[in-house]
Design a protein around this motif. Structure first.
Motif, PDB file in Angstrom:
ATOM      1  N   THR A  29      44.681  40.869  31.540  1.00  0.00           N
ATOM      2  CA  THR A  29      44.289  42.307  32.189  1.00  0.00           C
ATOM      3  C   THR A  29      42.715  42.336  31.919  1.00  0.00           C
ATOM      4  O   THR A  29      42.158  41.382  31.101  1.00  0.00           O
ATOM      5  CB  THR A  29      44.847  43.335  31.174  1.00  0.00           C
ATOM      6  N   THR A  30      41.992  43.386  32.415  1.00  0.00           N
ATOM      7  CA  THR A  30      40.863  43.717  32.463  1.00  0.00           C
ATOM      8  C   THR A  30      40.578  44.974  31.786  1.00  0.00           C
ATOM      9  O   THR A  30      41.449  45.998  31.924  1.00  0.00           O
ATOM     10  CB  THR A  30      40.168  43.557  33.632  1.00  0.00           C
ATOM     11  N   ASP A  31      39.481  45.229  31.160  1.00  0.00           N
ATOM     12  CA  ASP A  31      39.272  46.554  30.517  1.00  0.00           C
ATOM     13  C   ASP A  31      40.137  47.317  29.787  1.00  0.00           C
ATOM     14  O   ASP A  31      40.390  48.403  29.621  1.00  0.00           O
ATOM     15  CB  ASP A  31      38.824  47.309  31.689  1.00  0.00           C
ATOM     16  N   GLY A  32      41.029  46.413  28.893  1.00  0.00           N
ATOM     17  CA  GLY A  32      42.195  46.778  28.136  1.00  0.00           C
ATOM     18  C   GLY A  32      43.256  47.545  29.074  1.00  0.00           C
ATOM     19  O   GLY A  32      44.123  48.072  28.243  1.00  0.00           O
ATOM     20  N   LEU A  36      45.722  43.534  36.877  1.00  0.00           N
ATOM     21  CA  LEU A  36      45.594  42.212  37.060  1.00  0.00           C
ATOM     22  C   LEU A  36      44.082  41.769  37.086  1.00  0.00           C
ATOM     23  O   LEU A  36      43.297  42.495  37.576  1.00  0.00           O
ATOM     24  CB  LEU A  36      46.388  41.554  38.058  1.00  0.00           C
ATOM     25  N   CYS A  37      43.566  40.824  36.590  1.00  0.00           N
ATOM     26  CA  CYS A  37      42.064  40.632  36.801  1.00  0.00           C
ATOM     27  C   CYS A  37      41.928  39.488  37.755  1.00  0.00           C
ATOM     28  O   CYS A  37      40.771  39.074  38.021  1.00  0.00           O
ATOM     29  CB  CYS A  37      41.731  39.937  35.207  1.00  0.00           C
ATOM     30  N   LEU A  38      42.701  39.050  38.427  1.00  0.00           N
ATOM     31  CA  LEU A  38      42.997  38.217  39.592  1.00  0.00           C
ATOM     32  C   LEU A  38      44.101  38.559  40.681  1.00  0.00           C
ATOM     33  O   LEU A  38      45.016  39.050  40.366  1.00  0.00           O
ATOM     34  CB  LEU A  38      42.555  36.772  39.444  1.00  0.00           C
ATOM     35  N   LEU A  48      38.686  36.496  41.528  1.00  0.00           N
ATOM     36  CA  LEU A  48      38.837  36.872  40.282  1.00  0.00           C
ATOM     37  C   LEU A  48      37.986  38.075  40.332  1.00  0.00           C
ATOM     38  O   LEU A  48      36.748  38.256  40.837  1.00  0.00           O
ATOM     39  CB  LEU A  48      37.854  35.894  39.588  1.00  0.00           C
ATOM     40  N   HIS A  49      38.394  39.187  39.738  1.00  0.00           N
ATOM     41  CA  HIS A  49      37.892  40.712  39.602  1.00  0.00           C
ATOM     42  C   HIS A  49      36.851  40.853  38.386  1.00  0.00           C
ATOM     43  O   HIS A  49      37.130  41.444  37.575  1.00  0.00           O
ATOM     44  CB  HIS A  49      38.924  41.546  39.728  1.00  0.00           C
ATOM     45  N   CYS A  50      35.802  39.968  38.551  1.00  0.00           N
ATOM     46  CA  CYS A  50      35.046  40.023  37.245  1.00  0.00           C
ATOM     47  C   CYS A  50      33.995  41.022  37.894  1.00  0.00           C
ATOM     48  O   CYS A  50      33.503  41.437  39.109  1.00  0.00           O
ATOM     49  CB  CYS A  50      34.578  38.761  37.103  1.00  0.00           C
ATOM     50  N   LYS A  51      32.890  41.330  36.869  1.00  0.00           N
ATOM     51  CA  LYS A  51      31.905  42.153  37.083  1.00  0.00           C
ATOM     52  C   LYS A  51      30.675  41.332  36.839  1.00  0.00           C
ATOM     53  O   LYS A  51      30.550  40.609  36.246  1.00  0.00           O
ATOM     54  CB  LYS A  51      31.774  43.237  36.047  1.00  0.00           C
ATOM     55  N   PRO A  54      33.063  40.513  42.392  1.00  0.00           N
ATOM     56  CA  PRO A  54      34.236  39.358  42.342  1.00  0.00           C
ATOM     57  C   PRO A  54      33.864  38.163  42.997  1.00  0.00           C
ATOM     58  O   PRO A  54      32.813  38.090  43.662  1.00  0.00           O
ATOM     59  CB  PRO A  54      35.229  40.313  43.213  1.00  0.00           C
ATOM     60  N   ARG A  55      34.557  37.078  42.617  1.00  0.00           N
ATOM     61  CA  ARG A  55      34.359  35.936  43.140  1.00  0.00           C
ATOM     62  C   ARG A  55      35.543  35.124  43.413  1.00  0.00           C
ATOM     63  O   ARG A  55      36.781  35.493  42.986  1.00  0.00           O
ATOM     64  CB  ARG A  55      33.821  35.043  41.848  1.00  0.00           C
ATOM     65  N   THR A  56      35.528  34.357  44.623  1.00  0.00           N
ATOM     66  CA  THR A  56      36.748  33.579  45.198  1.00  0.00           C
ATOM     67  C   THR A  56      36.466  32.013  44.878  1.00  0.00           C
ATOM     68  O   THR A  56      35.442  31.595  44.987  1.00  0.00           O
ATOM     69  CB  THR A  56      36.643  34.062  46.619  1.00  0.00           C
ATOM     70  N   PHE A  57      37.774  31.800  44.558  1.00  0.00           N
ATOM     71  CA  PHE A  57      37.656  29.971  44.090  1.00  0.00           C
ATOM     72  C   PHE A  57      38.725  29.521  45.200  1.00  0.00           C
ATOM     73  O   PHE A  57      39.891  30.102  45.400  1.00  0.00           O
ATOM     74  CB  PHE A  57      38.060  29.941  42.719  1.00  0.00           C
TER      75      PHE A  57
END
Length: 110
Positions: A29-32, A36-38, A48-51, A54-57
């Protein structure tokens, strides 16, 4: 020269990613919260839902949470097992953080 019984990919190393289903108390999880984080965006990519961005792999194959154990075996291990049965060496290396789903990927539900 490659033997006709060998895999058509020869000695290629491939990277397969499985996004396992959520379990109670999982750290996916993200932010508690329980979002989903991805997300799996195609059979070859995850986002990936990062701050802040977002990044794609991209991988050789990505299995999402709805992929059955049989589908994982067919896409990841079947050719390796068949090659081993024909006398070739083969390795499946499961890598990931503790609790990330390696045993689930190899064995399925208990």
């Amino acid at each position: 020269t490659a033997d006709s019984n060998a895999s058509s990919d020869g000695d290629a190393i491939k990277v397969f990613v499985r996004v396992r289903p959520l379990t109670q108390g999982s750290g996916l999880t993200t932010d508690g919260d329980r979002s989903l984080c991805l997300t799996v965006t195609s059979p070859h990519t995850v986002r990936l839902h990062c701050k802040p961005e977002p990044r794609t792999f991209t991988y050789d194959h990505v299995a999402d949470m709805d992929t059955s154990q049989e589908e994982v075996f067919s896409s990841v291990a079947k050719n390796i097992v068949e090659s081993c049965m024909n006398g070739y060496n083969g390795t499946i290396f499961a890598y990931g953080q503790t609790g990330s789903g390696k045993t689930f990927t190899m064995l399925g539900k208990s």
